[in-house]
Design an enzyme around this catalytic site. Structure first.
Site, PDB file in Angstrom:
ATOM      1  CG  ASP A 159     -18.865   1.118 -81.510  1.00  0.00           C
ATOM      2  OD1 ASP A 159     -20.059   1.414 -81.325  1.00  0.00           O
ATOM      3  OD2 ASP A 159     -18.452  -0.055 -81.599  1.00  0.00           O
ATOM      4  N   GLY A 195     -12.229  -6.984 -85.102  1.00  0.00           N
ATOM      5  CA  GLY A 195     -13.495  -7.595 -85.544  1.00  0.00           C
ATOM      6  C   GLY A 195     -14.130  -8.327 -84.392  1.00  0.00           C
ATOM      7  CB  ALA A 196     -12.908  -8.570 -81.190  1.00  0.00           C
ATOM      8  N   GLY A 197     -15.905  -6.766 -81.551  1.00  0.00           N
ATOM      9  CA  GLY A 197     -16.955  -6.132 -80.744  1.00  0.00           C
ATOM     10  C   GLY A 197     -16.406  -5.349 -79.565  1.00  0.00           C
ATOM     11  CG  LEU A 198     -13.401  -6.536 -77.580  1.00  0.00           C
ATOM     12  CD1 LEU A 198     -12.056  -7.224 -77.332  1.00  0.00           C
ATOM     13  CD2 LEU A 198     -14.248  -6.570 -76.301  1.00  0.00           C
ATOM     14  CE  LYS A 239     -17.595  -1.205 -78.352  1.00  0.00           C
ATOM     15  NZ  LYS A 239     -18.502  -2.291 -78.751  1.00  0.00           N
ATOM     16  N   GLY A 286     -11.894  -1.622 -80.708  1.00  0.00           N
ATOM     17  CA  GLY A 286     -10.466  -1.283 -80.721  1.00  0.00           C
ATOM     18  C   GLY A 286     -10.105  -0.297 -81.829  1.00  0.00           C
ATOM     19  CB  SER A 312     -14.174   2.723 -82.536  1.00  0.00           C
ATOM     20  OG  SER A 312     -14.910   1.930 -83.427  1.00  0.00           O
ATOM     21  CB  ALA A 313     -10.290   2.757 -78.908  1.00  0.00           C
TER      22      ALA A 313
HETATM   23  O1  C5P Z   1     -20.428   3.208 -87.982  1.00  0.00           O
HETATM   24  P1  C5P Z   1     -19.715   1.956 -88.359  1.00  0.00           P
HETATM   25  O2  C5P Z   1     -18.662   2.193 -89.427  1.00  0.00           O
HETATM   26  O3  C5P Z   1     -19.164   1.219 -87.202  1.00  0.00           O
HETATM   27  O4  C5P Z   1     -20.795   1.011 -88.995  1.00  0.00           O
HETATM   28  C1  C5P Z   1     -20.510  -0.119 -89.779  1.00  0.00           C
HETATM   29  C2  C5P Z   1     -21.801  -0.566 -90.448  1.00  0.00           C
HETATM   30  O5  C5P Z   1     -22.717  -1.054 -89.450  1.00  0.00           O
HETATM   31  C3  C5P Z   1     -22.555   0.565 -91.144  1.00  0.00           C
HETATM   32  O6  C5P Z   1     -22.138   0.681 -92.469  1.00  0.00           O
HETATM   33  C4  C5P Z   1     -23.983   0.124 -91.045  1.00  0.00           C
HETATM   34  O7  C5P Z   1     -24.256  -0.832 -92.041  1.00  0.00           O
HETATM   35  C5  C5P Z   1     -24.029  -0.608 -89.719  1.00  0.00           C
HETATM   36  N1  C5P Z   1     -24.522   0.231 -88.609  1.00  0.00           N
HETATM   37  C6  C5P Z   1     -25.885   0.500 -88.497  1.00  0.00           C
HETATM   38  N2  C5P Z   1     -26.345   1.242 -87.432  1.00  0.00           N
HETATM   39  C7  C5P Z   1     -25.507   1.694 -86.486  1.00  0.00           C
HETATM   40  C8  C5P Z   1     -24.119   1.430 -86.583  1.00  0.00           C
HETATM   41  C9  C5P Z   1     -23.656   0.697 -87.655  1.00  0.00           C
HETATM   42  O8  C5P Z   1     -26.680   0.062 -89.339  1.00  0.00           O
HETATM   43  N3  C5P Z   1     -25.989   2.394 -85.459  1.00  0.00           N
END
Ligand code: C5P
Length: 277
Positions: free
Chosen positions: A137, A97-100, A8, A102, A104-105
């Protein structure tokens, strides 16, 4: 059974405020992009191990137990004890680690695939809370259509937004960005607003987005990694109608109405894909 988890991009991403649970409320527009990994799950014939996980393609960092595919199996196993042991093979092509989104998908597709393959009978809406336990995500990939997202990203409102006919030029400079780190950098930037009107701005023509649609992470990430900002500027210099970093980076994308430019002097380790949407 083989599936193709796609990635995404975020069309705008506004961080609104920090919540009591440590997460941040945000608003963003998720747009699915047809760059995919390949994931196969078969019932395991060997005894003793719950998940046998193998991989190919881009190397995946970290412990296998932390892999979202493996975590997804364990998450469902807690509530569905009859879930059998499986073998998973993941061919990784989406940059990490790219903001895409991947990883999560991959996790989200495992939930869906296990649900279907082993007839767990979980409704799509009931899978969303499982997906949210894997990562903020992940719920989007249950819907996998353009969506306006709020909360941590799990409150999803499908949008009638089509970029069909645009070419997406996706560039990843090979910089690995940790999402938690990116959120921490936001400290002084948070505005504690209820909304930054992204839903209204995204309804404007793409040509207007440059002045309206913002990814708040850019202000946090660009100072630490100027090479990412340089890519965004280069995309605008080459005629992008809109260009932005995706998620917490490091990928940057440009939307082109006409044929995208041939970018000849990028470092050879950059990942570059041109995708007709
Ligand atoms: O949910 P995810 O594992 O992708 O989040 C990684 C880290 O990013 C979380 O541990 C949190 O520190 C931060 N995060 C946040 N608010 C969000 C999504 C992620 O603070 N809505």
């Amino acid at each position: 059974m083989v599936v193709f988890p796609n990635c995404k991009i975020n069309l705008g991403l506004n961080i609104l405020h920090k919540r009591d649970d440590g997460f941040h409320n945000l608003e963003t527009v998720f747009y699915p992009v047809p760059v995919t990994d390949v994931l196969e799950i078969t019932r395991s014939s060997t005894h003793g191990q719950d998940v046998i996980f193998s991989q190919s393609g881009n190397g995946i960092d970290g412990d296998i137990a932390d892999n979202l595919c493996v975590k997804a199996w364990h998450l469902l196993k807690k509530d569905f004890p009859a879930l059998p042991p499986v073998q998973m093979h993941l061919h990784k092509a989406i940059p990490m680690g790219a903001g895409l989104g991947g990883g999560s998908a991959d996790g989200a597709f495992v939930l869906q695939l296990l649900n279907k393959k082993f007839n767990l009978g979980i409704a799509e809406t009931a899978l969303i809370p499982y997906a949210l336990q894997l990562g903020s995500d992940c719920p989007f990939f249950m819907v996998n259509k353009p969506c306006f997202a709020t909360g941590r990203g799990e409150q999803l409102q499908p949008l009638k937004l089509s970029l069909s006919g645009y070419t997406l030029l996706l560039i990843n400079p090979g910089i690995h960005i940790n999402t938690g780190w990116a959120f921490k950098q936001l400290g002084g930037i948070l505005t504690n607003r209820e909304s930054k009107n992204l839903l209204r701005h995204i309804a404007e023509p793409v040509a207007n987005w440059r002045n309206l649609v913002v990814n708040d992470f850019e202000a946090a990430v660009f100072p630490a990694y100027p090479a990412i900002q340089t890519i965004k500027e280069m995309l605008y210099d080459h005629g992008a109608g809109y260009a932005a970093m995706s998620g917490s980076g490091s990928s940057v994308f440009g939307l082109f109405k006409d044929a995208p430019p041939a970018l000849s002097n990028l470092p050879t380790h950059y990942y570059v894909r041109s995708i007709l949407l």
